[in-house]
Scaffold this active site. Structure first.
Site, short mmCIF file in Angstrom:
data_model
loop_
_atom_site.label_atom_id
_atom_site.label_comp_id
_atom_site.label_asym_id
_atom_site.label_seq_id
_atom_site.Cartn_x
_atom_site.Cartn_y
_atom_site.Cartn_z
N ASN A 122 36.88 -3.05 38.27
CA ASN A 122 36.10 -3.73 37.23
C ASN A 122 35.10 -2.75 36.60
OD1 ASN A 122 37.03 -6.31 36.95
ND2 ASN A 122 35.76 -7.14 38.60
N LYS A 203 37.03 -7.88 29.15
CA LYS A 203 36.81 -8.27 30.55
C LYS A 203 35.37 -7.95 30.95
CE LYS A 203 39.22 -8.49 34.89
NZ LYS A 203 38.40 -8.30 36.02
N ASN A 207 32.56 -10.50 32.40
CA ASN A 207 31.85 -10.19 33.64
C ASN A 207 30.35 -10.05 33.42
OD1 ASN A 207 34.06 -10.16 35.36
ND2 ASN A 207 34.53 -8.02 34.96
N ASN A 211 29.01 -12.71 36.04
CA ASN A 211 28.55 -12.10 37.30
C ASN A 211 27.04 -12.19 37.51
OD1 ASN A 211 30.65 -11.13 39.14
ND2 ASN A 211 31.39 -10.05 37.37
N ASN A 221 30.93 -20.35 39.20
CA ASN A 221 31.11 -19.98 37.78
C ASN A 221 30.83 -21.11 36.79
OD1 ASN A 221 31.89 -17.65 39.00
ND2 ASN A 221 33.93 -17.54 38.09
N SER A 273 32.41 -12.39 42.33
CA SER A 273 32.29 -11.29 43.29
C SER A 273 30.84 -10.84 43.43
CB SER A 273 33.17 -10.13 42.85
OG SER A 273 32.77 -9.68 41.58
N GLU A 285 28.15 -4.53 41.64
CA GLU A 285 28.72 -3.61 40.64
C GLU A 285 27.95 -3.70 39.32
OE1 GLU A 285 33.25 -2.79 41.65
OE2 GLU A 285 32.99 -4.89 41.09
#
Ligand SMILES: NC(=O)c1ccc[n+]([C@@H]2O[C@H](COP(=O)([O-])OP(=O)(O)OC[C@H]3O[C@@H](n4cnc5c(N)ncnc54)[C@H](OP(=O)(O)O)[C@@H]3O)[C@@H](O)[C@H]2O)c1
Length: 323
Positions: A122, A203, A207, A211, A221, A273, A285
């Site tokens: 990602n 994407k 995210n 995220n 979500n 995640s 991340e």
């Protein structure tokens, strides 16, 4: 037959190994794998050597026995395995250390001299990090995937959601054919896209909303659909689209907002995640997602205050045991 090394065989990497494995079975019904090798952390690799990789697909569980299962680059060196393709499947914050160990191993000049590397991860900015290893840029590609997999225990993975995998369109016909055939045999979709960077950015954009907001609110979500967050969601997207435009990528703002809400709707019951990482006190991340947007925005002189605030807030709790 294409020989593949999965470097960073955790959730996604182990599942990819299942997708790329053949169908030859031993007398106990387990799948024997020769052309796909795993390189991962000792505990997971030991369990796979002892009991095989258990892949829980929901309707059934497959057990895979690997001929090559490495816990270090020294193990790879000591073997005769010579991969045509290396899929790198680590979290974005592990990439820099991976590059360093790869470069120090000397393998890039010998065993991996002709291998094509594909970063299936990602976030964005991973290519630039990986090129620090002095790899020829022509031998580096990227990919994105939207299937969901979790490590259920050492040697065990569980498929949580199906989705498409998209790779940059730049590899040889033989490798492409091999990957397409294996994905299709297992009922999964793979695309080789000449428009990859735009898809990767889309994407990133999804995210960048889902995220950090789920990680900060500690909700699944579906929280993104809350009317109270509509304005925040739209502002994250508007800022990200402005950065994309400055980068030369044509992304329509309205379509991007729709995409974010449609992903949030389809995955409403999922735990992102980043939320999983925060709950487990792991590093997130965020640097490669909203952090990437903030860095690119700075480069282009664009203000992205909402992304910046999300980035800083998640960074402040990233890697903390938050209970
Ligand atoms: N899981 C999903 O459903 C999913 C879906 C779409 C995209 N992705 C993306 O795919 C990437 C990988 O995610 P993941 O969920 O598969 O992560 P993961 O389960 O943590 O797997 C990565 C594995 O690689 C290991 N590793 C790190 N550095 C290594 C090295 N130098 N040598 C060998 N092994 C190394 C990690 O060990 P340590 O934990 O000890 O570092 C970990 O076991 C991320 O960018 C993620 O966002 C994941």
């Amino acid at each position: 037959m294409t020989d593949i090394l999965i470097y960073g065989a955790g959730s996604i990497g182990s599942f990819l190994a299942y997708l790329l494995s053949g169908s030859a079975r031993n007398s106990t019904g387990e799948v024997g794998v020769k052309n796909v090798a795993l390189l991962g952390r000792e505990g997971h690799m030991r369990a796979i050597r002892d009991r095989g990789l258990h892949v829980d697909l929901g309707e059934k569980t497959e057990i895979l026995r690997f001929e090559h299962c490495f816990s270090s680059l020294d193990d790879l060196k000591a073997s005769d395995f010579c991969p045509d393709v290396v899929f790198v499947c680590v979290k974005t914050h592990s990439l820099s250390a991976l590059c360093q160990e790869l470069q120090e191993s000397g393998l890039l000049e010998v065993r991996l001299k002709r291998s094509l590397f594909i970063l299936l991860m990602n976030g964005m900015g991973n290519r630039e990090v990986f090129l620090q290893s002095d790899l020829d840029p022509a031998r580096l590609q990227e990919g994105i995937t939207s299937f969901g997999v979790v490590l259920a225990g050492e040697g065990e993975i569980e498929l949580k959601g199906r989705g498409k995998t998209v790779l940059q369109d730049g590899m040889g016909g033989e490798e492409k054919e091999f990957l397409a055939e294996r994905f299709s045999e297992k009922g999964f979709e793979i695309d080789f896209s000449p428009d990859f960077r735009r898809q990767q950015y889309q994407k990133l954009l999804v995210n960048a909303v889902i995220n950090p907001i789920t990680a900060l609110t500690r909700h699944q979500n579906g929280i993104i659909l809350s009317p109270a967050l509509k304005c925040t969601v739209e502002r994250v997207v508007t800022e990200a689209v402005a950065v994309a435009t400055a980068e030369g990528l044509a992304i329509q703002e309205e379509a991007a907002v729709e995409l974010v809400f449609s992903v949030a709707e389809k995955t409403a019951a999922n735990t992102s995640s980043m939320l999983q990482d925060v709950l487990r006190g792991r590093r997130t991340e965020i640097e490669a997602i909203n952090g990437y947007l903030v860095r690119q925005a700075e480069k282009h002189g664009i203000a992205v205050p909402v992304n910046e605030a999300l980035f800083e807030m998640v960074k402040s709790i990233s890697g903390l045991q938050t209970g």
